[in-house]
Write a protein that holds these residues in place. Structure first.
Motif, PDB file in Angstrom:
ATOM      1  N   MET A   1     -21.723 -26.544  -1.787  1.00 40.28           N
ATOM      2  CA  MET A   1     -22.758 -25.598  -0.835  1.00 40.28           C
ATOM      3  C   MET A   1     -21.918 -24.251  -0.877  1.00 40.28           C
ATOM      4  O   MET A   1     -20.763 -24.160  -0.528  1.00 40.28           O
ATOM      5  CB  MET A   1     -22.906 -26.235   0.533  1.00 40.28           C
ATOM      6  CG  MET A   1     -23.634 -25.298   1.204  1.00 40.28           C
ATOM      7  SD  MET A   1     -23.919 -25.872   2.786  1.00 40.28           S
ATOM      8  CE  MET A   1     -24.798 -24.380   3.651  1.00 40.28           C
ATOM      9  N   ASN A   2     -22.553 -23.096  -1.027  1.00 36.99           N
ATOM     10  CA  ASN A   2     -22.205 -21.695  -0.797  1.00 36.99           C
ATOM     11  C   ASN A   2     -22.062 -21.539   0.300  1.00 36.99           C
ATOM     12  O   ASN A   2     -23.229 -21.534   1.267  1.00 36.99           O
ATOM     13  CB  ASN A   2     -23.240 -20.814  -1.540  1.00 36.99           C
ATOM     14  CG  ASN A   2     -23.088 -20.847  -2.945  1.00 36.99           C
ATOM     15  OD1 ASN A   2     -24.166 -20.763  -3.549  1.00 36.99           O
ATOM     16  ND2 ASN A   2     -22.115 -21.196  -3.805  1.00 36.99           N
ATOM     17  N   ARG A   3     -20.616 -21.096   0.879  1.00 32.84           N
ATOM     18  CA  ARG A   3     -20.696 -20.723   2.084  1.00 32.84           C
ATOM     19  C   ARG A   3     -20.770 -19.125   2.409  1.00 32.84           C
ATOM     20  O   ARG A   3     -21.509 -18.847   3.536  1.00 32.84           O
ATOM     21  CB  ARG A   3     -18.929 -20.972   2.448  1.00 32.84           C
ATOM     22  CG  ARG A   3     -18.638 -20.477   4.217  1.00 32.84           C
ATOM     23  CD  ARG A   3     -17.763 -21.352   4.615  1.00 32.84           C
ATOM     24  NE  ARG A   3     -18.177 -22.655   5.005  1.00 32.84           N
ATOM     25  CZ  ARG A   3     -17.508 -23.800   5.427  1.00 32.84           C
ATOM     26  NH1 ARG A   3     -16.188 -23.792   5.104  1.00 32.84           N
ATOM     27  NH2 ARG A   3     -17.980 -24.818   5.690  1.00 32.84           N
ATOM     28  N   LEU A   4     -20.535 -18.542   1.527  1.00 30.02           N
ATOM     29  CA  LEU A   4     -20.545 -17.178   1.518  1.00 30.02           C
ATOM     30  C   LEU A   4     -21.157 -16.579   0.069  1.00 30.02           C
ATOM     31  O   LEU A   4     -20.702 -17.029  -1.077  1.00 30.02           O
ATOM     32  CB  LEU A   4     -19.421 -16.305   1.553  1.00 30.02           C
ATOM     33  CG  LEU A   4     -19.399 -14.662   1.588  1.00 30.02           C
ATOM     34  CD1 LEU A   4     -19.924 -14.223   2.975  1.00 30.02           C
ATOM     35  CD2 LEU A   4     -18.197 -14.056   1.427  1.00 30.02           C
ATOM     36  N   VAL A   5     -22.211 -15.906   0.189  1.00 31.08           N
ATOM     37  CA  VAL A   5     -22.721 -15.213  -1.225  1.00 31.08           C
ATOM     38  C   VAL A   5     -22.803 -13.665  -1.085  1.00 31.08           C
ATOM     39  O   VAL A   5     -23.378 -13.109  -0.165  1.00 31.08           O
ATOM     40  CB  VAL A   5     -24.115 -15.714  -1.477  1.00 31.08           C
ATOM     41  CG1 VAL A   5     -24.749 -15.161  -2.675  1.00 31.08           C
ATOM     42  CG2 VAL A   5     -24.095 -17.338  -1.661  1.00 31.08           C
ATOM     43  N   ARG A  38     -24.227 -10.262  -3.153  1.00 29.36           N
ATOM     44  CA  ARG A  38     -24.994 -10.027  -4.198  1.00 29.36           C
ATOM     45  C   ARG A  38     -24.998  -8.374  -4.479  1.00 29.36           C
ATOM     46  O   ARG A  38     -25.383  -7.809  -3.403  1.00 29.36           O
ATOM     47  CB  ARG A  38     -26.443 -10.443  -4.049  1.00 29.36           C
ATOM     48  CG  ARG A  38     -26.497 -12.136  -4.149  1.00 29.36           C
ATOM     49  CD  ARG A  38     -27.736 -12.644  -3.983  1.00 29.36           C
ATOM     50  NE  ARG A  38     -28.095 -14.046  -3.829  1.00 29.36           N
ATOM     51  CZ  ARG A  38     -28.965 -14.624  -2.975  1.00 29.36           C
ATOM     52  NH1 ARG A  38     -29.585 -13.853  -2.643  1.00 29.36           N
ATOM     53  NH2 ARG A  38     -29.059 -15.872  -2.959  1.00 29.36           N
ATOM     54  N   ASN A  39     -24.809  -7.893  -5.503  1.00 27.47           N
ATOM     55  CA  ASN A  39     -24.848  -6.568  -5.888  1.00 27.47           C
ATOM     56  C   ASN A  39     -24.535  -5.607  -4.795  1.00 27.47           C
ATOM     57  O   ASN A  39     -25.187  -4.661  -4.604  1.00 27.47           O
ATOM     58  CB  ASN A  39     -26.415  -6.407  -6.264  1.00 27.47           C
ATOM     59  CG  ASN A  39     -26.843  -7.395  -7.294  1.00 27.47           C
ATOM     60  OD1 ASN A  39     -26.421  -7.436  -8.401  1.00 27.47           O
ATOM     61  ND2 ASN A  39     -28.157  -7.756  -7.284  1.00 27.47           N
ATOM     62  N   GLU A  43     -26.278  -7.237  -0.651  1.00 28.49           N
ATOM     63  CA  GLU A  43     -26.386  -8.266   0.585  1.00 28.49           C
ATOM     64  C   GLU A  43     -25.393  -9.070   0.789  1.00 28.49           C
ATOM     65  O   GLU A  43     -24.544  -9.586  -0.402  1.00 28.49           O
ATOM     66  CB  GLU A  43     -27.839  -8.985   0.562  1.00 28.49           C
ATOM     67  CG  GLU A  43     -28.108  -9.755  -0.612  1.00 28.49           C
ATOM     68  CD  GLU A  43     -29.388 -10.643  -0.702  1.00 28.49           C
ATOM     69  OE1 GLU A  43     -30.219 -10.280   0.686  1.00 28.49           O
ATOM     70  OE2 GLU A  43     -29.738 -11.280  -1.570  1.00 28.49           O
ATOM     71  N   ILE A  44     -24.968  -9.571   1.732  1.00 30.14           N
ATOM     72  CA  ILE A  44     -23.956 -10.580   2.141  1.00 30.14           C
ATOM     73  C   ILE A  44     -24.415 -11.663   2.868  1.00 30.14           C
ATOM     74  O   ILE A  44     -24.751 -11.135   3.968  1.00 30.14           O
ATOM     75  CB  ILE A  44     -22.761  -9.839   2.785  1.00 30.14           C
ATOM     76  CG1 ILE A  44     -22.118  -8.605   2.048  1.00 30.14           C
ATOM     77  CG2 ILE A  44     -21.612 -10.889   3.191  1.00 30.14           C
ATOM     78  CD1 ILE A  44     -21.561  -7.644   2.896  1.00 30.14           C
ATOM     79  N   LEU A  45     -24.481 -12.735   2.394  1.00 36.01           N
ATOM     80  CA  LEU A  45     -25.209 -13.967   2.985  1.00 36.01           C
ATOM     81  C   LEU A  45     -23.978 -15.123   3.520  1.00 36.01           C
ATOM     82  O   LEU A  45     -23.248 -15.433   2.709  1.00 36.01           O
ATOM     83  CB  LEU A  45     -26.049 -14.655   2.175  1.00 36.01           C
ATOM     84  CG  LEU A  45     -27.308 -13.816   1.368  1.00 36.01           C
ATOM     85  CD1 LEU A  45     -28.055 -14.601   0.713  1.00 36.01           C
ATOM     86  CD2 LEU A  45     -28.150 -13.271   2.682  1.00 36.01           C
ATOM     87  N   PHE A  46     -23.752 -15.170   4.757  1.00 34.27           N
ATOM     88  CA  PHE A  46     -22.818 -16.384   5.246  1.00 34.27           C
ATOM     89  C   PHE A  46     -23.803 -17.414   5.846  1.00 34.27           C
ATOM     90  O   PHE A  46     -24.598 -17.197   6.689  1.00 34.27           O
ATOM     91  CB  PHE A  46     -22.205 -15.631   6.439  1.00 34.27           C
ATOM     92  CG  PHE A  46     -21.044 -16.681   7.009  1.00 34.27           C
ATOM     93  CD1 PHE A  46     -20.103 -17.174   6.269  1.00 34.27           C
ATOM     94  CD2 PHE A  46     -21.539 -17.303   8.420  1.00 34.27           C
ATOM     95  CE1 PHE A  46     -19.358 -18.199   6.946  1.00 34.27           C
ATOM     96  CE2 PHE A  46     -20.659 -17.896   9.023  1.00 34.27           C
ATOM     97  CZ  PHE A  46     -19.328 -18.638   8.356  1.00 34.27           C
TER      98      PHE A  46
END
Length: 268
Positions: free
Chosen positions: A1-5, A7-8, A66-69
């Motif tokens: 599972m991605n903990r942090l993504v 993008r661009n 974007e930064i997804l946590f």
């Protein structure tokens, strides 16, 4: 599972008073980190590593991307005080310059008391809280009596940095962003600090973004490596692939600069 993504992700600074000059510190950077994974961002000074870290930590707003946590955009979805507090509890930083992390007007343990205040399950009394603080200091190789009650100017840079790692031990965050976390620590203590970060990974499932200019150290501690130059990721992959089979000229230069000691360790 991605903990942090990530993008661009990009960051542009406008510098100059009369004639504005655009500096692209980070350009279209994308990567992800999984649970219990350690990745390294490697590159020379000015490559964009620390700017990327500051955007992840909500210290510097991105120009785009974007930064997804845990699936939430850290700049758009954390809108209230409780959400931000939860983010600070789960995401923690250890900076290369520990001096900037302390208020010179307060004793150094104030940062550890702040960590106690972020805990979901708080100690029942002050005595219990102090025991947690002392245990965390011992864990990073500090005798509590050497630092408790002292002000930042009264202790060394290495002690300051280890106190910030002790704060990590108290919080047990899900993600640590470690910017040269052993840069000011004596060589004899560095192994213990790395071991402590590994313990957090095993016990808590902590993910770690390790920021360094030292490709040899990145090879030792990381699952994957992302090489940055001029704000871009120019090489990435599993540690063996990046170090043993580099394709980008800059990555090849970094590999050639790895001290022979690391290479001897590879053969052990």
């Amino acid at each position: 599972m991605n903990r942090l993504v990530v993008r661009n992700l990009s960051k542009v600074f406008n510098v100059g008073f009369f004639s504005k000059k655009r500096i692209e510190a980070v350009r279209n950077v994308s990567f992800e980190i999984n649970e219990k994974e350690i990745i390294s961002l490697v590159g020379e000074s000015g490559s964009g590593k620390t700017t990327t870290a500051k955007m992840i930590l909500r210290l510097l707003p991105p120009t785009s991307g974007e930064i997804l946590f845990e699936g939430k955009d850290v700049w758009r979805d954390l809108s209230n005080k409780e959400q931000l507090k939860d983010f600070r509890r789960k995401v923690h930083a250890v900076f290369q310059d520990p001096f900037a992390s302390y208020n010179p007007f307060y004793p150094v343990e104030r940062t550890l008391w702040q960590a106690i205040g972020l805990l979901e399950r708080k100690p029942s009394n002050r005595k219990e809280a102090m025991e947690i603080i002392k245990d965390s200091l011992i864990k990073v190789g500090i005798d509590p009596k050497d630092v408790l009650g002292k002000y930042p100017h009264q202790i060394s840079g290495g002690q300051k940095q280890r106190i910030m790692i002790a704060r990590c031990w108290i919080l047990r965050p899900l993600l640590i962003v470690a910017d040269e976390p052993t840069s000011m620590i004596d060589a004899s203590c560095r192994g213990g600090i790395i071991k402590l970060l590994m313990e957090l990974r095993e016990e808590r499932g902590t993910s770690i973004i390790f920021i360094t200019h030292d490709l040899g150290l990145a090879y030792y501690v990381s699952d994957r490596i992302f090489v940055m130059k001029d704000g871009c990721i120019v090489e990435h992959g599993h540690t063996d692939k990046v170090v043993l089979e580099p394709t980008h000229n800059y990555a090849k230069t970094l590999v050639a600069s790895i001290p022979k000691l690391y290479r001897k360790l590879e053969d052990v």
